[in-house]
Design a protein around this motif. Structure first.
Motif, PDB file in Angstrom:
ATOM      1  N   LEU A  19      -4.013   2.747   0.870  1.00  0.00           N
ATOM      2  CA  LEU A  19      -4.495   2.589  -0.500  1.00  0.00           C
ATOM      3  C   LEU A  19      -3.326   2.235  -1.412  1.00  0.00           C
ATOM      4  O   LEU A  19      -2.177   2.543  -1.101  1.00  0.00           O
ATOM      5  N   THR A  20      -3.642   1.638  -2.572  1.00  0.00           N
ATOM      6  CA  THR A  20      -2.603   1.400  -3.565  1.00  0.00           C
ATOM      7  C   THR A  20      -2.323   2.713  -4.294  1.00  0.00           C
ATOM      8  O   THR A  20      -3.225   3.534  -4.493  1.00  0.00           O
ATOM      9  N   ASP A  28      -4.117   2.771  -8.289  1.00  0.00           N
ATOM     10  CA  ASP A  28      -5.562   2.899  -8.540  1.00  0.00           C
ATOM     11  C   ASP A  28      -6.373   3.309  -7.312  1.00  0.00           C
ATOM     12  O   ASP A  28      -7.595   3.310  -7.366  1.00  0.00           O
ATOM     13  N   LYS A  29      -5.728   3.633  -6.225  1.00  0.00           N
ATOM     14  CA  LYS A  29      -6.386   4.158  -5.007  1.00  0.00           C
ATOM     15  C   LYS A  29      -7.415   3.198  -4.426  1.00  0.00           C
ATOM     16  O   LYS A  29      -8.432   3.604  -3.885  1.00  0.00           O
ATOM     17  N   LYS A  30      -7.151   1.890  -4.527  1.00  0.00           N
ATOM     18  CA  LYS A  30      -8.028   0.888  -3.914  1.00  0.00           C
ATOM     19  C   LYS A  30      -7.482   0.529  -2.535  1.00  0.00           C
ATOM     20  O   LYS A  30      -6.289   0.666  -2.278  1.00  0.00           O
ATOM     21  N   LYS A  35      -5.834  -1.206   0.414  1.00  0.00           N
ATOM     22  CA  LYS A  35      -4.701  -2.129   0.413  1.00  0.00           C
ATOM     23  C   LYS A  35      -4.550  -2.739   1.798  1.00  0.00           C
ATOM     24  O   LYS A  35      -4.602  -2.038   2.806  1.00  0.00           O
ATOM     25  N   THR A  76      -5.641  -3.006   7.316  1.00  0.00           N
ATOM     26  CA  THR A  76      -6.076  -2.036   6.316  1.00  0.00           C
ATOM     27  C   THR A  76      -6.170  -0.634   6.911  1.00  0.00           C
ATOM     28  O   THR A  76      -6.337   0.335   6.178  1.00  0.00           O
TER      29      THR A  76
END
Length: 160
Positions: free
Chosen positions: A40-41, A44-46, A48, A73
């Motif tokens: 995740l990033t 913003d926890k998206k 990655k 991923t």
């Protein structure tokens, strides 16, 4: 000629009796599962996608390099199958770059699967500790599912 027929019949009967089920291989993912790690990033926890990821694991006798993968991923990483209560995993985004160390703590349980597979190890009560320096690629971690029975669910999120 009598002995030849007897020998031939004996060979045929022994071949029939030796046929059995194919239980000498593990099918359908019945073996010990690995731990699924997703990325995740940090901001913003998206989800990655990493350009490259190199993984090494200490199985008790020093680091073993599991190699690198590109454009991923998530990754499944095998844990220790001895009686140790933890596994140390090292992550790098460059082949010779700085690395982040994550210690995975757990308790194990053994389950008999089949004659071909033998015993399957499952992991429970997972928790992770990040040991990192200022140059390390992993900025943080988040725990996912806290047990491993198969490789479907994410057990650890690495924040980049």
């Amino acid at each position: 000629m009598k002995y030849f027929k007897f020998l031939l019949a004996l060979c045929f009967i022994s071949m029939l009796l030796s046929c059995g089920a194919d239980d000498d291989i593990c099918e359908n993912g019945e073996g010990t599962p690995g731990m699924k790690v997703s990325f995740l990033t940090f901001a913003d926890k998206k989800v990655k996608t990493l350009d490259s990821l190199y993984v090494a694991v200490d199985y008790g006798s020093g680091k073993v390099q599991l190699g690198g993968l590109a454009k991923i991923t998530s990754r499944v990483i095998p844990l220790r199958v001895d009686d140790s209560p933890y596994t140390d995993i090292y992550f790098r985004t460059e082949n010779n770059g700085a690395e982040s160390k994550v210690r995975i703590n757990y308790s194990t349980k053994s389950v008999y699967v089949s004659p071909g597979c033998g015993i399957k190890r499952t992991y429970e009560n997972l928790n992770s500790v990040l040991t990192t320096s200022t140059m390390a690629p992993v900025k943080g971690i988040e725990d996912g599912q806290n047990f491993i029975e198969n490789e479907d669910k994410t057990n650890l999120y690495l924040l980049f």
